[in-house]
Motif scaffolding. Structure first.
Motif, PDB file in Angstrom:
ATOM      1  N   ILE A 151       0.832  -1.208   0.000  1.00  0.00           N
ATOM      2  CA  ILE A 151       0.000   0.000   0.000  1.00  0.00           C
ATOM      3  C   ILE A 151       0.863   1.252   0.000  1.00  0.00           C
ATOM      4  CG2 ILE A 151      -1.689   1.328   1.343  1.00  0.00           C
ATOM      5  CD1 ILE A 151      -2.816  -1.354   2.324  1.00  0.00           C
ATOM      6  N   ALA A 152       1.969   1.220   0.754  1.00  0.00           N
ATOM      7  CA  ALA A 152       2.850   2.387   0.854  1.00  0.00           C
ATOM      8  C   ALA A 152       3.538   2.697  -0.469  1.00  0.00           C
ATOM      9  CB  ALA A 152       3.894   2.164   1.947  1.00  0.00           C
ATOM     10  N   VAL A 153       3.794   1.685  -1.290  1.00  0.00           N
ATOM     11  CA  VAL A 153       4.376   1.942  -2.611  1.00  0.00           C
ATOM     12  C   VAL A 153       3.427   2.806  -3.431  1.00  0.00           C
ATOM     13  CG1 VAL A 153       5.007   0.878  -4.816  1.00  0.00           C
ATOM     14  CG2 VAL A 153       5.843  -0.117  -2.680  1.00  0.00           C
TER      15      VAL A 153
ATOM     16  N   ILE B  13       8.835   8.215   6.616  1.00  0.00           N
ATOM     17  CA  ILE B  13      10.070   7.708   7.221  1.00  0.00           C
ATOM     18  C   ILE B  13      11.109   7.422   6.147  1.00  0.00           C
ATOM     19  CG2 ILE B  13      11.096   5.751   8.456  1.00  0.00           C
ATOM     20  CD1 ILE B  13       8.455   5.520   9.988  1.00  0.00           C
ATOM     21  N   GLY B  14      10.641   6.931   5.003  1.00  0.00           N
ATOM     22  CA  GLY B  14      11.541   6.574   3.918  1.00  0.00           C
ATOM     23  C   GLY B  14      12.154   7.751   3.184  1.00  0.00           C
ATOM     24  N   GLY B  15      11.733   8.973   3.511  1.00  0.00           N
ATOM     25  CA  GLY B  15      12.365  10.139   2.912  1.00  0.00           C
ATOM     26  C   GLY B  15      11.539  10.874   1.878  1.00  0.00           C
ATOM     27  N   THR B  16      10.369  10.348   1.514  1.00  0.00           N
ATOM     28  CA  THR B  16       9.504  11.071   0.586  1.00  0.00           C
ATOM     29  C   THR B  16       9.003  12.348   1.272  1.00  0.00           C
ATOM     30  OG1 THR B  16       8.798   9.076  -0.582  1.00  0.00           O
ATOM     31  CG2 THR B  16       7.329  10.973  -0.702  1.00  0.00           C
ATOM     32  N   VAL B  17       9.030  13.450   0.539  1.00  0.00           N
ATOM     33  CA  VAL B  17       8.640  14.737   1.109  1.00  0.00           C
ATOM     34  C   VAL B  17       7.126  14.838   1.161  1.00  0.00           C
ATOM     35  CG1 VAL B  17       8.783  17.245   0.839  1.00  0.00           C
ATOM     36  CG2 VAL B  17      10.750  15.816   0.279  1.00  0.00           C
TER      37      VAL B  17
ATOM     38  N   LYS C  81       5.110  17.280   1.339  1.00  0.00           N
ATOM     39  CA  LYS C  81       4.519  18.313   0.494  1.00  0.00           C
ATOM     40  C   LYS C  81       4.629  17.979  -0.989  1.00  0.00           C
ATOM     41  CE  LYS C  81       5.257  22.156   3.709  1.00  0.00           C
ATOM     42  NZ  LYS C  81       5.881  23.488   3.910  1.00  0.00           N
ATOM     43  N   GLY C  82       5.288  16.875  -1.326  1.00  0.00           N
ATOM     44  CA  GLY C  82       5.423  16.476  -2.710  1.00  0.00           C
ATOM     45  C   GLY C  82       6.706  16.963  -3.342  1.00  0.00           C
ATOM     46  N   GLY C  83       6.996  16.431  -4.520  1.00  0.00           N
ATOM     47  CA  GLY C  83       8.172  16.868  -5.263  1.00  0.00           C
ATOM     48  C   GLY C  83       9.354  15.936  -5.185  1.00  0.00           C
ATOM     49  N   TYR C  84       9.318  14.971  -4.287  1.00  0.00           N
ATOM     50  CA  TYR C  84      10.424  14.016  -4.202  1.00  0.00           C
ATOM     51  C   TYR C  84       9.927  12.741  -3.529  1.00  0.00           C
ATOM     52  CZ  TYR C  84      14.802  11.785  -2.914  1.00  0.00           C
ATOM     53  OH  TYR C  84      15.814  10.878  -2.773  1.00  0.00           O
ATOM     54  N   GLY C  85      10.200  11.594  -4.149  1.00  0.00           N
ATOM     55  CA  GLY C  85       9.771  10.314  -3.593  1.00  0.00           C
ATOM     56  C   GLY C  85      10.858   9.264  -3.689  1.00  0.00           C
ATOM     57  N   ARG C  86      10.853   8.331  -2.757  1.00  0.00           N
ATOM     58  CA  ARG C  86      11.854   7.254  -2.732  1.00  0.00           C
ATOM     59  C   ARG C  86      11.158   5.927  -2.464  1.00  0.00           C
ATOM     60  NH1 ARG C  86      15.524   7.313   1.492  1.00  0.00           N
ATOM     61  NH2 ARG C  86      16.859   5.951   0.229  1.00  0.00           N
ATOM     62  N   ILE C  87      11.079   5.075  -3.472  1.00  0.00           N
ATOM     63  CA  ILE C  87      10.475   3.759  -3.289  1.00  0.00           C
ATOM     64  C   ILE C  87      11.327   2.915  -2.340  1.00  0.00           C
ATOM     65  CG2 ILE C  87       9.853   1.591  -4.415  1.00  0.00           C
ATOM     66  CD1 ILE C  87       7.880   3.786  -4.987  1.00  0.00           C
ATOM     67  N   GLY C  88      12.645   2.971  -2.515  1.00  0.00           N
ATOM     68  CA  GLY C  88      13.532   2.224  -1.623  1.00  0.00           C
ATOM     69  C   GLY C  88      13.354   2.648  -0.182  1.00  0.00           C
ATOM     70  N   GLY C  89      13.233   3.945   0.038  1.00  0.00           N
ATOM     71  CA  GLY C  89      13.013   4.449   1.379  1.00  0.00           C
ATOM     72  C   GLY C  89      11.675   4.000   1.938  1.00  0.00           C
TER      73      GLY C  89
END
Length: 326
Positions: A48-50, A259-263, A265-273
């Motif tokens: 779900i988080a992905v 927690i994984g580092g996705t911002v 407010k948007g604009g940056y995402g990390r699937i690995g995180g």
């Protein structure tokens, strides 16, 4: 000499530290059985988080995922139970239920996305509303009680959760497949770049000829698909659905993403995180339960505190330094 990016490596370091703490409190924490259980439980929220990573990266939010999972599980059970007379208690009936789950997930995601983009309603309001609608629907279908899967169907469906392949349970393999697909989609396709651009500055994205409404709607559709996949591997675990199914899943999914580092407010995402975030949340809950350090009823408190701290740590960093390194 390249400096270590602690912002990027932080989730991995936190997970390692938690494993060390868990082992020190109880050496059985790192036993094969407990690790397998931890990975399996991480799969639901992780999948779900992905999907939530795409929604949040594009500047949206989805509070309805837990209720969506509950109503999908309820309808799946109803459909499979009613299909026994026609198709029997075999694989065909299970596949019909799974197909129904996927269609419902896509439809629910499309509704959230369309109301947000075409209806010009804030995503928070839309998904807060659908959260209540979905939760009330499953309560209505269950007549205030519990919907239970037919025993014969459950026997056929049970291996989806309990069986393994090369030592890893099937839910973990689904989590791995979804994570890989999500990483490729976010980092190696135009769709992923568009999500990042929209989350960074929606107005500029529009001037860049990006079909903002279409992309944002698709992020919610993708979220719905991920919820459907998670529900498919969740239903055989208990073989039932009720108004309490999926409670706080939206909190856990958002926490894993942040927690994984996705911002936020948007604009940056990390699937690995996000994957590490899901593992961190499950590990924390596992340690608390495994060592009897704190009541299981306070897991929600821990998750809420984690979200607050994670967002606080992001405060001002996006503006000052720009996006972290990938």
């Amino acid at each position: 000499m390249t400096a270590i990016d602690f912002k990027t490596l932080g989730p991995a370091m936190a997970l390692i530290l938690l494993c060390v703490i868990g082992f020190m409190l109880n050496p059985a924490f790192l036993s094969e059985g407990n690790i397998t259980n931890l990975l399996t439980r991480s799969a639901f929220i992780g999948i779900i988080a992905v999907g939530a990573t795409f929604v949040i990266t594009a500047g949206g939010i989805d509070l309805s995922v837990g209720s969506m999972a509950a109503v999908i599980a309820g309808v799946m059970i109803i459909v499979m139970n009613n299909s026994i007379d026609t198709f029997g208690a075999g694989v065909t009936t299970v596949l019909i239920g799974c197909g129904c789950s996927v269609l419902l997930g896509l439809g629910a995601g499309w509704i959230n996305g369309t109301l947000t983009t075409k209806g010009k309603i804030e995503a928070f309001i839309v998904t807060l509303g659908t959260m209540g609608i979905f939760r009330s629907l499953v309560t209505y279908f269950a007549d205030g009680g519990t919907l239970s899967l037919n025993f014969e169907i459950r026997t056929t469906y049970r291996p989806v959760y309990y069986d393994s392949f090369f030592g890893l349970p099937f839910p973990v393999w689904v989590f791995i497949a979804v994570s890989i697909a999500g990483w490729v989609l976010l980092n190696r396709t135009a769709f992923g770049r568009y999500c990042t651009a929209i989350g960074s500055n929606e107005a500029v994205a529009k001037y860049s000829a990006i079909k903002v409404d279409r992309i944002k709607t698709w992020t919610y559709v993708l979220q719905g698909l991920c919820v459907a996949l998670a529900t498919i591997i969740y239903v055989p675990r208990l073989g039932s659905a009720s108004s309490s199914t999926g409670v706080l899943w939206e909190l856990e999914a958002i926490a894993a993403v942040i927690i994984g580092g996705t911002v936020l407010k948007g604009g940056y995402g990390r699937i690995g995180g996000t994957i590490l975030g899901a593992l961190i949340l499950t590990t924390i809950g596992n340690i608390l339960n495994f060592t009897d350090m704190i009541s299981n009823y306070l897991n929600g408190t821990m998750q809420g505190l984690i979200i607050i701290v994670a967002v606080w740590l992001q405060r001002g960093d996006w503006t000052r330094r720009g996006p972290p390194k990938t």
